[in-house]
Design an enzyme around this catalytic site. Sequence first.
Site, PDB file in Angstrom:
ATOM      1  N   GLU A  48      63.428 -72.445  13.904  1.00  0.00           N
ATOM      2  CA  GLU A  48      62.587 -71.940  12.820  1.00  0.00           C
ATOM      3  C   GLU A  48      63.074 -70.581  12.320  1.00  0.00           C
ATOM      4  OE1 GLU A  48      60.483 -73.433  11.117  1.00  0.00           O
ATOM      5  OE2 GLU A  48      59.112 -71.988  10.237  1.00  0.00           O
ATOM      6  N   THR A  50      59.649 -77.350  -5.650  1.00  0.00           N
ATOM      7  CA  THR A  50      59.948 -76.837  -4.310  1.00  0.00           C
ATOM      8  C   THR A  50      59.640 -77.849  -3.207  1.00  0.00           C
ATOM      9  OG1 THR A  50      59.743 -74.898  -2.880  1.00  0.00           O
ATOM     10  CG2 THR A  50      57.721 -75.681  -3.929  1.00  0.00           C
TER      11      THR A  50
HETATM   12  C1  DMJ Z   1      57.806 -77.442   1.815  1.00  0.00           C
HETATM   13  O1  DMJ Z   1      56.478 -77.814   1.755  1.00  0.00           O
HETATM   14  C2  DMJ Z   1      58.208 -76.714   0.574  1.00  0.00           C
HETATM   15  O2  DMJ Z   1      59.576 -76.767   0.495  1.00  0.00           O
HETATM   16  C3  DMJ Z   1      57.744 -75.301   0.541  1.00  0.00           C
HETATM   17  O3  DMJ Z   1      58.228 -74.590  -0.575  1.00  0.00           O
HETATM   18  C4  DMJ Z   1      58.094 -74.556   1.788  1.00  0.00           C
HETATM   19  N1  DMJ Z   1      58.577 -75.384   2.811  1.00  0.00           N
HETATM   20  C5  DMJ Z   1      58.048 -76.650   3.078  1.00  0.00           C
HETATM   21  C6  DMJ Z   1      58.914 -77.438   4.015  1.00  0.00           C
HETATM   22  O4  DMJ Z   1      59.590 -76.698   4.947  1.00  0.00           O
END
Ligand code: DMJ
Length: 631
Positions: free
Chosen positions: A497, A608
């Site tokens: 992590e 994202t």
């Molecule tokens: C996802 O839900 C999205 O990418 C978010 O922006 C941050 N990270 C998590 C997965 O690791």
Amino acid sequence: MTTPALLPLSGRRIPTLSPGASSFPHHRATLRLSEKFILLLILSAFITLCFGAFFFLPDNSKHKRFDLGLEDRASTEDTMSTDTGKDPQNLRDKIRADHERALQEAKEKLRKSREELKAEIQTEKNKVMEDLKKKDVGPKPLPPVPMPKVVGVSDGEPPEPDVKEKRDKIREMMKHAWDSYRQYGWGHNELKPIAKKGHSTNIFGSSQLGATIVDAVDTLYIMGLHEEFKDGQEWIEQNLDFSVNAEVSVFEVNIRFIGGLLAAYYLSGQEVFKLKAVQLAEKLLPAFNTPHCLISLFLFVLVFFSGVGRNWGWASAGSSILAEFGTLHMEFVHLTYLTGNPAYYQKVMHIRKLLAKMDRPNGLYPNYLNPRTGRWGQHHTSVGGLGDSFYEYLLKAWLMSDKTDTEARKTYDDAIEAIERHLIRKSNGGLTFIGEWKNGHLERKMGHLACFAGGMFALGADGSPDDKAGHYLQLGAEIAHTCHESYDRTVLKLGPEAFKFDSGLEAVAVRQNEKYYILRPEVIETYWYMWRFTHDPKYRQWGWEAAQAIDKYCRVSGGFSGVKDVYSSNPTYDDVQQSFFLAETLKYLYLLFSSDDLLPLENWVFNTEAHPLPVLHLGNITLPGSEPAQR
Ligand code: DMJ
């Protein structure tokens, strides 16, 4: 006249509907409602008297006169009878009758047993829920808008047989993840693959909103898993219901649900996804509607229906988080495009304007903003958790606007320039890393989440100022290399992590609670972008290593699980199959082994959560509420 005892006086909150969201004081009060019932009944008599009075008086000036007291009553009655033509005697009779009826009801209630009262409360609750559901059903007609040019929804089959084999393996992994969820967790938000039952976290509130289904349907579509896609679509059509009293994260709901539904709509053309996205988006709007502008724009946990928002308790004295209020742009622009409602676009542009006015320490954006003062909270800056997708969405706002949103591009360029100056360093061993800025000090630690930035730098390379395209592509490659090292230096070949570059350590986790891998996508995401821009075979090689490690160490009979220690040859499972594993990790892997004509980056921008949204050619379209785009 039973409802006043059940409904709050303001009529804005509906606190009695869900026993699940118990973190709110009004929900705790709900549990004691029947005990307070007697008190409320007495109050109800008083309220009836006031309601009766207010209801029949013609306007505010008359209210005042009525309140003056007995000595003024004669003149008040004169005025009322002249203005309204109503007989004051009738009015008095009506108020008295209402009052007596309320008292009578109160007496009847007092005669009832506790069980009878409980049953009555339950019936009322059910009725309120039913009414809310009814209100929600009929989808509002949406204006006809042309479907943006959707290209590259092709099969993307790679010509090389060995690559095709790898791609087939990824599709098989997706099928295992989906089938397991289908069998053991259907309708729940996520899956516990060891316990073989549903799972949820507080980001989705206490409701079962089928997060995995909504997050995964576009991946199923892209992979050509048609039966599974149809199954998911049917569930969404019949069961995805926002008439729940749930406390949800606006950010997560936006990126996973709205992003997922919009992507499924654009890919498949099925109207149901668009309608559900719009219904859900309407539920999010009250998060922006409190009277204090700043607070309203930055409250990011929302209770559906009551529309009351708050911030996370853990976030620097209730601060708003940069990556949360800064990760709405893509989805909200599409919502305005599809609905014709300027509100979505205006909300995100307002956030942008507020941020543009603020001073930035060393040109950096701190992760926390205090919504009450409008000032930054702690001066922490990160390209990983709490900051990450804010930067990503600046770049993607520009790309999604067909490069017309030059303001977004400039903001991105300035932000990245400051980040490079203050946060990006090379370790003694030559690994480029992105540290975390904490009150003027650089912590030499990089999170798995920050690994996405390699892909972002590559994606933003073209269009960089001062001919720096080559520089940013190189920076992307260096971050990809560092993140690969963080995987390669573990026993399981899966990344931790967070990893350090300190005291002789390079790209390894030190603290036990940073050694876990929860099926995250960011490193693979960067491999995919780097592959698309360079076609260097090492990115496919690295992606394949990660896929094999996931299949070997995270696969269990009930799906895929995160692992608690990537440095242990005998890891324990965390027993969660995250919805982003299906939305992102497996999708990026599949794309890595597909040909580039599947979802070309000139036509699609991935949110994202890896949900692809088509470029809107804003040079030719004017969004409601916006100025025509300037090239
Ligand atoms: C996802 O839900 C999205 O990418 C978010 O922006 C941050 N990270 C998590 C997965 O690791």
